[in-house]
Write an enzyme that holds these catalytic residues in place. Sequence first.
Site, PDB file in Angstrom:
ATOM      1  N   HIS A   5      26.578  42.923  46.932  1.00 24.98           N
ATOM      2  CA  HIS A   5      26.221  42.166  48.140  1.00 24.98           C
ATOM      3  C   HIS A   5      27.473  41.734  48.885  1.00 24.98           C
ATOM      4  O   HIS A   5      27.449  40.772  49.635  1.00 24.98           O
ATOM      5  CB  HIS A   5      25.359  40.962  47.743  1.00 24.98           C
ATOM      6  CG  HIS A   5      24.156  41.402  46.970  1.00 24.98           C
ATOM      7  ND1 HIS A   5      22.955  41.706  47.566  1.00 24.98           N
ATOM      8  CD2 HIS A   5      23.995  41.671  45.644  1.00 24.98           C
ATOM      9  CE1 HIS A   5      22.102  42.111  46.634  1.00 24.98           C
ATOM     10  NE2 HIS A   5      22.712  42.103  45.467  1.00 24.98           N
TER      11      HIS A   5
ATOM     12  N   LYS B 261      62.032  37.098  41.503  1.00 25.20           N
ATOM     13  CA  LYS B 261      62.482  36.199  40.428  1.00 25.20           C
ATOM     14  C   LYS B 261      63.910  35.746  40.714  1.00 25.20           C
ATOM     15  O   LYS B 261      64.236  34.562  40.608  1.00 25.20           O
ATOM     16  CB  LYS B 261      62.464  36.937  39.079  1.00 25.20           C
ATOM     17  CG  LYS B 261      61.108  37.042  38.422  1.00 25.20           C
ATOM     18  CD  LYS B 261      61.285  37.549  36.992  1.00 25.20           C
ATOM     19  CE  LYS B 261      59.959  37.637  36.262  1.00 25.20           C
ATOM     20  NZ  LYS B 261      60.069  38.091  34.891  1.00 25.20           N
TER      21      LYS B 261
ATOM     22  N   GLU C 124      51.228  47.341  37.884  1.00 20.36           N
ATOM     23  CA  GLU C 124      52.643  47.092  37.590  1.00 20.36           C
ATOM     24  C   GLU C 124      53.287  48.300  36.900  1.00 20.36           C
ATOM     25  O   GLU C 124      54.486  48.541  37.054  1.00 20.36           O
ATOM     26  CB  GLU C 124      52.762  45.832  36.709  1.00 20.36           C
ATOM     27  CG  GLU C 124      54.138  45.207  36.718  1.00 20.36           C
ATOM     28  CD  GLU C 124      54.175  43.817  36.082  1.00 20.36           C
ATOM     29  OE1 GLU C 124      53.178  43.071  36.149  1.00 20.36           O
ATOM     30  OE2 GLU C 124      55.219  43.471  35.505  1.00 20.36           O
TER      31      GLU C 124
END
Length: 456
Positions: free
Chosen positions: A311, A425, A282
Amino acid sequence: MKLKLDYNNMMADFVGAQGISQADIDGLGNRIVAAHKALADKRGQMAWRDLPHNQDDIVEEILEYVAEVLPRIDTLVVLGIGGSALGPIALQAALHSPLYNFGNRPRLFVLDNIDPTTIKSVFAMLSLETTLFSVVSKSGATSETMAQFMIVKEMLETRLGKERAAKHIVCTTDTENGNLIKIAKVEGYKTFYVPNGVGGRFSQLCPVGLLPAAFCGLDIRALLAGAAEMDRAIEGNPHNMAYMFAILHYLTLKNGKNITVMMPYSDNLKYTADWFAQLWGESLGKRYDNNGNEVFVGQTPVRALGATDQHSQVQLYMQGPFDKVVVFLAVDEFACDIDIPKTFEDMPSIGFLGGNTLATLLNTQQKTTAYALQKAGRPNMSITLAKIDEHIMGQLFYMLEVATAFAGELLNIDAFDQPGVEEGKDATYALFNRPGYEAKKAELEAAPPKNPKYFL
Ligand code: PA5
């Protein structure tokens, strides 16, 4: 310092053409001096830099509040998201067992999402009479946190009545901006503050991180002392670990390494990688530089866990595109260890494990993975913690915060804003008919997808 950065495997001498040279680092000389000066000049605007030094009174207040409330609660539920949640989660995970909530009080739940399934199952485990809800929002406006808060407030007031309910809510927010502080004052909630100049993802060392840590018995003074020690090491000397971490990333970014993988070899540090992912992503992912030029810069943080991801993702890191740098987090001395018994001495292909310990095996795997990456020409570095305690975690958090700010200076971008987050937002506000967002709603409604494509 109980923290060590080993960057041999970043260097061309070790990894060949994909690595960087001392000449590359030296070539940044003037930029490093300028970035160091810029950070020093801007220190007054970066209140997060002073958190390790100026919170004696706040620490006292937190400890007094915890001592007062603790006898009547068995559970703390943090309501917050992003920078208001990732730090508390990382700290708790680092210093307590992943099974902490099973045997210890107060339990800590951090609700950093609004999935009703999770929230309902956490609520089902609570007794409201013995639960404290900590609402954390710097802006006091974030939809997710405010929605959670509204649900909790109503639930508490219905069950306990308004007056008693108020004793079950504590807020951490801005000193004056946003709705939360206004509500807290009207309702008489206990309130702690995110100081001006401390953004969400840099707020771990203020009450955002300190309050839940103190509730769970962590030594918040030692945490701040560790950060203060790191600050002193950085402030006096431009040749420091934080700057080097940033310089190495900056140079590899210039060299096409658009991804940085943080891979702790410790379950306790798994969520430190989550916290770092937000900090780095960010802060540095920006469209414009400080001169207004479009730069579309940034480095994608990826979280992995050793040995588990050996793995899984490590195949990609070893042989996939040359677009990554890997940062290992290792721990010299684990809080405990388990002997591997000499059970199958007659079967050499597994018998060799006997007589060692799990911590030795894990640490050996970190070293061998670093070696294998180096052999495959893949730049990697290792940050080794002498052990995991509050003091060292304070050093680590602070070092990575300064590294992020320094990388922002090298990239000539603003590491402290997040304009890219705002569009989503605003669209949410518009679709929920928040007053003031009518034009945004009209924009959304006017733009249906022209040729919607679906699989049904
Ligand atoms: O780093 C940031 O600024 C963000 O991630 C915020 O922490 C996040 O959006 C939550 O914001 P607030 O604390 O204002 O609710």
